[in-house]
Structure formats: structure tokens, C-alpha cells
Enzyme design. Structure first.
Site, short mmCIF file in Angstrom:
data_model
loop_
_atom_site.label_atom_id
_atom_site.label_comp_id
_atom_site.label_asym_id
_atom_site.label_seq_id
_atom_site.Cartn_x
_atom_site.Cartn_y
_atom_site.Cartn_z
N GLU A 167 72.67 31.88 21.27
CA GLU A 167 72.72 29.91 21.59
C GLU A 167 71.85 30.83 19.74
OE1 GLU A 167 69.26 29.49 23.50
OE2 GLU A 167 70.83 28.29 24.77
N HIS B 224 65.08 18.66 18.89
CA HIS B 224 65.77 19.35 19.99
C HIS B 224 66.79 18.68 18.74
CE1 HIS B 224 69.68 20.70 21.55
NE2 HIS B 224 68.73 21.76 21.91
N ARG C 207 67.15 25.18 14.31
CA ARG C 207 67.55 24.41 15.53
C ARG C 207 66.34 23.07 13.82
NH1 ARG C 207 65.39 24.72 21.16
NH2 ARG C 207 67.55 26.01 21.82
N HIS D 130 61.91 18.86 20.96
CA HIS D 130 61.75 19.12 21.91
C HIS D 130 61.29 20.40 22.51
CE1 HIS D 130 64.96 21.30 23.98
NE2 HIS D 130 64.60 22.36 24.45
N ARG E 209 60.60 27.80 16.98
CA ARG E 209 61.04 28.98 18.20
C ARG E 209 62.38 28.44 17.82
NH1 ARG E 209 62.57 27.22 24.16
NH2 ARG E 209 63.69 25.32 22.54
C1 LIG Z 1 65.75 19.29 28.79
C2 LIG Z 1 64.96 21.10 27.70
C3 LIG Z 1 66.03 22.15 27.93
C4 LIG Z 1 64.93 23.28 27.33
N1 LIG Z 1 65.97 24.55 27.68
C5 LIG Z 1 65.45 26.06 27.37
C6 LIG Z 1 65.97 26.91 27.27
O1 LIG Z 1 67.10 27.00 27.26
N2 LIG Z 1 65.99 28.06 27.31
C7 LIG Z 1 64.16 28.40 26.73
O2 LIG Z 1 63.81 29.60 26.96
N3 LIG Z 1 63.82 27.02 26.69
C8 LIG Z 1 63.66 26.02 27.19
N4 LIG Z 1 63.32 24.82 27.27
C9 LIG Z 1 61.85 24.65 26.76
C10 LIG Z 1 60.77 25.46 28.39
O3 LIG Z 1 61.81 24.68 29.32
C11 LIG Z 1 59.71 25.25 28.51
O4 LIG Z 1 59.27 25.67 27.35
C12 LIG Z 1 59.05 25.84 29.65
O5 LIG Z 1 59.70 25.15 30.98
C13 LIG Z 1 57.99 25.67 29.47
O6 LIG Z 1 57.40 25.96 31.16
P1 LIG Z 1 55.53 25.74 31.18
O7 LIG Z 1 55.31 26.56 32.72
O8 LIG Z 1 55.29 26.09 30.38
O9 LIG Z 1 55.50 24.19 31.73
P2 LIG Z 1 56.27 23.12 32.32
O10 LIG Z 1 57.65 23.63 33.12
O11 LIG Z 1 56.29 22.75 31.61
O12 LIG Z 1 55.19 22.88 33.24
C14 LIG Z 1 54.66 22.29 33.01
C15 LIG Z 1 53.62 21.34 34.75
O13 LIG Z 1 52.29 21.12 34.47
C16 LIG Z 1 51.59 20.30 35.40
N5 LIG Z 1 50.92 19.26 34.64
C17 LIG Z 1 50.54 19.19 33.16
N6 LIG Z 1 49.50 18.72 32.76
C18 LIG Z 1 48.77 18.79 34.13
C19 LIG Z 1 47.26 17.51 34.40
N7 LIG Z 1 46.49 17.73 33.38
N8 LIG Z 1 47.17 18.16 35.70
C20 LIG Z 1 48.07 18.95 36.81
N9 LIG Z 1 49.01 18.94 36.41
C21 LIG Z 1 49.41 19.22 35.38
C22 LIG Z 1 53.25 19.76 35.30
O14 LIG Z 1 53.03 18.44 36.22
C23 LIG Z 1 53.76 20.42 35.32
O15 LIG Z 1 53.96 21.10 36.70
C24 LIG Z 1 63.78 24.24 27.59
C25 LIG Z 1 62.99 22.43 27.53
C26 LIG Z 1 63.43 20.75 27.85
C27 LIG Z 1 62.73 19.30 28.20
#
Ligand SMILES: Cc1cc2nc3c(=O)[nH]c(=O)nc-3n(C[C@H](O)[C@H](O)[C@H](O)COP(=O)(O)OP(=O)(O)OC[C@H]3O[C@@H](n4cnc5c(N)ncnc54)[C@H](O)[C@@H]3O)c2cc1C
Length: 537
Positions: A121, A243, A289, A350, A385
Site C-alpha cells: 500500500e 482517504h 494518502r 477517514h 498515518r
Molecule cells: C472503511 C475503512 C477501512 C479501513 N481500512 C483499514 C485497513 O485496511 N487497515 C488498517 O490498519 N486500518 C484501516 N482502517 C482504520 C481502522 O479500521 C480503525 O482505525 C480501527 O478499526 C479502529 O479500531 P478501534 O477498535 O479503535 O475502534 P472501532 O473499530 O471504530 O470501534 C469503536 C467501538 O466503540 C464503540 N463506541 C464508540 N463510542 C461509544 C460510546 N460512547 N459508548 C459505547 N460504545 C462506544 C463503538 O460502538 C464500537 O464498538 C479503516 C477504516 C475504515 C472506516
């Protein structure tokens, strides 16, 4: 009736970061994992491309570190980068142990080999992105969720919205320790009190602050806002990654076209079929990006276009269908056959590079409060990032925080009885239109004034508007029963304010922050750190 509950660890968020942490603790501790909607609600489920890790024999930790430092434009904290990249092989090993079905290399006869297929990538000098076809996030999420569901010490709670953290400082007690959180149960409508020895914010990012985003609705910066209100510093909030390629179609709500398409040779084109990226950067479509997003923004504004095009149709149709089944199917559902025609794309918000400041274990400024995953600021991403480093950060910090929690266990008693949420002074609102109007207004002015290209005047305009919104929302919050929409609006407005203030403080262009008034990069790279007012201020 509102309830009081107690857990050893309260994990707010059920994405890659929250589930990883819960699984590492569950043999020793009782853990609650909450999600404000369905458990799959976060960004993790939608991640397509994969996880960056040093797995190939020709690759090295140093090379991955260097690529990350270059993308971060002088602002990465090298120690954090080394810690995360150094742990990448172990992190992937753990995911494989959990059962994540990563894609394997194919032999010439078409059979699967034992080696994992690695893709490339933007910004990466090697093939180092391990993936599960083009639905890596779903594969990771489903596997970790299955493991969590099988564990009797993990309670998974849907439709619970964390409203605010409960801290000793807020209760007028000495020091500042997190004691748990108030949680809105959307099914009962009551706000419950969750006491916990340790609380972990794993709430994801804040890209929903912008009108156009690749993120799901959950990305409203709740963790950043709650941490700020509890007394935590936040850093580098001006660095919002856009993105370059989200599907442009009236019926497609935030569907991302993975960068891996460009990694496999897809070309960006104008409506007349000509390429434009070579005019902007020697790396063309594989430039980082921010450069690609700004180039698209520039061409769209220059030519008055609604979108540009991403074309992979010169590759064999079988290859496209095998490597990008999700993108292929989703585009087909909108009448676009990517094996034969280009995909209309636009940039969209993104990733939130800044966040709650943490140390190398995810610990914040507040005792017993951790922040992991996209909501945190570890120093990994700097001013930009690099693709696929974020899921890696979730897994590495999920484990690092779990170790610190286990170390601190002997000195951490369960909190005493906590005060319950006081609903006696609020009423049900009959003016929800104000919430939806303010949501729309906030996200639009953030897009127009605090987007890919900024100016001081636009930032000042945005600041003026966000100040008015904050006052209005505060009044609404004080008088009416809380709902998910109101809580998210309150958090989004606060996070918007933090972004604008950080952007105004950065008088240079660096990484993702580009302003026409200060187009040069300063010699000295410095983080933008904001400190919340203390109770005495
Ligand atoms: C379309 C897309 C494609 C991506 N592709 C990639 C990739 O290929 N590789 C990569 O490394 N990264 C990628 N990313 C980024 C990566 O997916 C995210 O940075 C990562 O998944 C974040 O994980 P997390 O566990 O921090 O939060 P998330 O997976 O966003 O989870 C957040 C959680 O918090 C909960 N939550 C939020 N606020 C509250 C609240 N007030 N009370 C209770 N629950 C709450 C939500 O319900 C959810 O369960 C991508 C992102 C997107 C949107």
C-alpha cells in the site's frame, strides 16, 4: 430502573482494540465490553486492506519504521513506532492463533501454500500488508468476537452508550482516578452506573465530524470528548486523514475503495481517461494518502468535477474478482462492473491521527483510565498515518494495556458505591429537530472550513460557529433527557472545537494539515498538545 453494576474492567468499544484487550484479560478478570449500537458497529468491521507487519524475509523492522517516520512528516515518536512495529510479528501470530483466516499465497497449480499473501500500500517500501481478501476488518472482528463470546468472563453488551466517565476529581475526592462510567441503556432508556477497577476507552475515531466520511456512524469521537472532560490531554487533533478514494454514488453511504487496488496497479483518471497523479508526485498513485487526496481535491476544484475515476479494468477479470470480491460485488450492486469500467471516487474523512495522550501502555493522564486504538494518541502516526498501521496499533496496544492492568491489579480495589445518574431535573425534548439541524450544520462547516485545504480565515469562521453550537448544545444537554443523537452531537461539537483550536495553533503545513496561509513546513516539528481546564480554572 437505573442499575449499578461492577466489573474488574469496563471496556468502552467492541472493535479490534477493545476485543483484543478483553481477550488478553479474561482468564484473570471479569470484563464488560460495551458498544453503543451493535457489536460490529465500529470501523474495524469495515477495514478492507489489511494489517501492516514485518513478515517477509526481505523486509525489516527498520524499513517499516523508516517508512512510517517518512509518512509522519517529522512528528512520529520514534520510540512508539519501534515498539509497535517491533511487536508486529507477534501481533499477527496472536491473530492467527485466534483463527483469523488471512489469505494465503497460491502456488502455480492454484493450490494454497502455507505462506501468507502480502500486498503493498501507499508509503510502504515492501509488500507487508497481511489481509483476508479485501474484508480484513470483518475477518478480524468476527474471529475475535467469536472468541469473546466463548469466554465466560467476558460480558458483551450492545446498545449501551457511555455518557461520561466517573472520576474521583468529579466526586470531589483527592487525586484523579477513574472509577467507571455512566452508561445509557438504549433499550430501557435509563442511565446505569458501571463501577470498575479499570476503564478502557476503545471508542474509535472522530471522522463523523466531517460531512463526507468513510467511517460508520459510531465514529463521533466519544472517547476523546469523555477523556477531555475527565482531565486528559489530547494531542495533534488537526491531523485528519482524508482517504482519497470513496465510492461516489448517490446511494452509496461511505463505501471505501481500498488502497490495495492502487497497490495492485489501479490508476486514477480524469473523465477524459488521462492520468494526473504523475504530475503531482513521482510515486504517482502510490504516493501517501494526503498527497493523493490533495491532488484529487485540486483537480476536482480546477475542472469543476463531482468526482474522478479509479481504473483497474486493465487487469485480468479473474484476478480482480479474486483479490477484491467485496469491492467488486458492492460496485456491481450500484451497476458498476470494475472488471470493465472505472470507479467514480471522491476523498472522504477517514482517520483521526490525534487523540487522547497515552504512554507506552495506553495509560492516560487519569489513573486507571486507558485509551487504545484510534481514540488514542501514541505517537505512531505523526502528521500522517501510513496505511494499515492502525489495526496493528489496536492489537499491540490492546496487549500492552492488558499487561499493565495485570501488573497494577494488586493495588486496585473496586470503587465504593458510586452516585447514580440524576434524571430528576430533565424532561423529554419535543424539539429533536434542533439536534438534527446542529448535526448537519456542524459537519458541513467542518467539511467546508476545516477540510483538506485550510486557511486562517476559514478556521476563524469555524471557531465562531462551533462556539455558538457548544453553548446551544450545553443548554440542551442540561435540560433534556439524553439520547444517543444528543450525546454524539455534544461529543462531536467538543471534538470539532479541539480540531479547530489545534489547526489554528499549527502555523505551518505539515503532513495532513495544509493551510494556504502557511504553506511552508517549519524546521522544528512539534506536537500540538491541548490541556483541559482544571476544575479550579
Ligand atoms: C472503511 C475503512 C477501512 C479501513 N481500512 C483499514 C485497513 O485496511 N487497515 C488498517 O490498519 N486500518 C484501516 N482502517 C482504520 C481502522 O479500521 C480503525 O482505525 C480501527 O478499526 C479502529 O479500531 P478501534 O477498535 O479503535 O475502534 P472501532 O473499530 O471504530 O470501534 C469503536 C467501538 O466503540 C464503540 N463506541 C464508540 N463510542 C461509544 C460510546 N460512547 N459508548 C459505547 N460504545 C462506544 C463503538 O460502538 C464500537 O464498538 C479503516 C477504516 C475504515 C472506516
Amino acid at each position: 430502573m437505573a442499575r449499578q453494576q461492577q466489573y474488574d474492567v469496563l471496556v468502552i468499544g467492541s472493535g479490534a482494540a477493545g476485543l483484543t484487550l478483553a481477550l488478553h484479560l479474561a482468564d484473570n478478570l471479569r470484563v464488560a465490553v460495551i458498544s453503543k449500537g451493535r457489536l460490529s458497529e465500529g470501523s474495524t468491521f469495515w477495514a478492507q486492506g489489511g494489517v501492516a507487519a514485518v513478515l517477509d524475509d526481505t523486509d525489516t523492522v527498520d524499513a517499516h519504521v523508516q517508512d512510517t517516520l517518512i509518512a509522519g512528516a517529522g512528528l512520529c515518536h520514534e520510540e512508539a513506532v519501534r515498539q509497535i512495529v517491533g511487536d508486529s510479528r507477534d501481533a499477527i501470530g496472536w491473530l492467527v492463533e485466534q483463527g483469523v483466516p488471512f489469505t494465503r499465497e497460491r502456488r502455480e497449480d492454484g493450490s494454497e501454500s502455507d505462506d501468507f499473501h502480502l500486498t503493498r500500500e501507499g508509503g510502504h517500501s515492501h509488500r507487508r500488508i497481511i489481509h483476508a481478501a479485501d474484508a480484513t476488518g470483518a475477518a478480524i472482528f468476527n474471529t475475535l468476537l467469536q472468541q469473546a463470546q466463548a469466554h465466560s468472563n467476558i460480558e458483551l453488551l450492545e446498545n449501551r452508550v457511555a455518557v461520561d466517565l466517573i472520576t474521583s476529581a468529579k466526586l470531589g475526592q483527592p487525586g484523579n482516578r477513574c472509577l467507571g462510567a455512566y452508561i445509557l441503556d438504549r433499550d430501557s432508556g435509563h442511565v446505569d452506573t458501571f463501577g470498575a477497577r479499570f476503564t478502557v476507552l476503545a471508542t474509535g475515531g472522530a471522522s463523523k465530524v466531517y460531512l463526507y466520511t468513510s467511517n460508520p456512524d459510531s465514529a463521533s469521537g466519544d472517547g476523546i470528548a469523555m477523556a477531555w472532560r475527565a482531565g486528559c490531554r489530547v494531542a495533534n487533533m488537526e491531523f485528519n486523514q482524508f482517504h482519497p478514494t470513496c465510492l461516489y454514488h448517490p446511494r452509496a453511504k461511505s463505501f471505501l475503495i481500498t488502497e490495495a487496488l492502487r497497490g495492485e496497479g489501479a490508476l486514477l483518471k480524469l473523465p477524459d481517461g488521462s492520468r494526473f497523479m504523475p504530475r503531482f508526485d513521482d510515486r504517482a498513485e502510490l504516493a501517501p494518502r494526503d498527497i493523493v487526496a490533495r491532488a484529487i481535491d485540486h483537480e476536482m476544484k480546477r475542472l469543476g468535477l463531482d468526482c474522478v475515476y479509479l481504473d483497474i479494468s486493465h487487469k485480468p477479470a479473474d484476478f480482480i474478482r479474486e483479490h477484491f470480491p467485496t469491492v467488486h460485488e458492492r460496485c456491481l450492486s450500484f451497476g458498476i462492473d470494475i472488471t470493465r469500467e472505472p470507479i467514480p471516487v471522491v476523498p472522504a474523512a477517514h482517520y483521526t491521527c490525534g487523540g487522547v495522550m497515552v504512554d507506552s501502555t495506553g495509560l492516560t493522564d487519569v489513573d486507571h483510565l486507558y485509551a487504545i486504538g484510534e481514540t488514542s494518541f501514541t505517537g505512531l502516526h505523526g502528521a500522517n498515518r501510513m496505511a494499515s498501521n492502525s489495526l496493528l496499533e489496536c492489537i499491540v496496544y490492546g496487549r500492552a494495556a492488558s499487561r499493565d492492568i495485570l501488573d497494577k491489579l494488586p493495588e486496585s480495589a473496586l470503587p465504593d458505591q458510586l452516585p447514580t445518574w440524576d434524571e430528576s431535573l430533565v424532561t423529554d425534548s419535543d424539539e429533536d429537530v434542533i439536534i438534527s439541524h446542529n448535526w448537519e450544520e456542524l459537519r458541513r462547516f467542518m467539511w467546508d472550513y476545516v477540510g483538506i485545504v485550510r486557511t486562517t480565515k476559514r478556521l476563524q469562521r469555524a471557531k465562531h460557529r462551533v462556539d455558538m453550537l457548544l453553548a446551544e448544545i450545553h443548554e440542551f444537554y442540561s435540560n433534556y433527557t439524553v439520547s444517543r443523537d444528543l450525546l454524539e452531537l455534544r461529543n462531536l461539537a467538543l471534538v470539532a472545537d479541539l480540531i479547530i483550536r489545534s489547526a489554528m495553533l499549527r502555523q505551518e503545513s505539515r503532513g495532513l494539515h495544509y493551510t494556504l496561509d502557511y504553506p511552508q513546513q517549519l524546521e522544528q516539528a512539534q506536537d500540538t498538545i491541548l490541556q483541559p481546564p482544571s476544575a479550579d480554572d
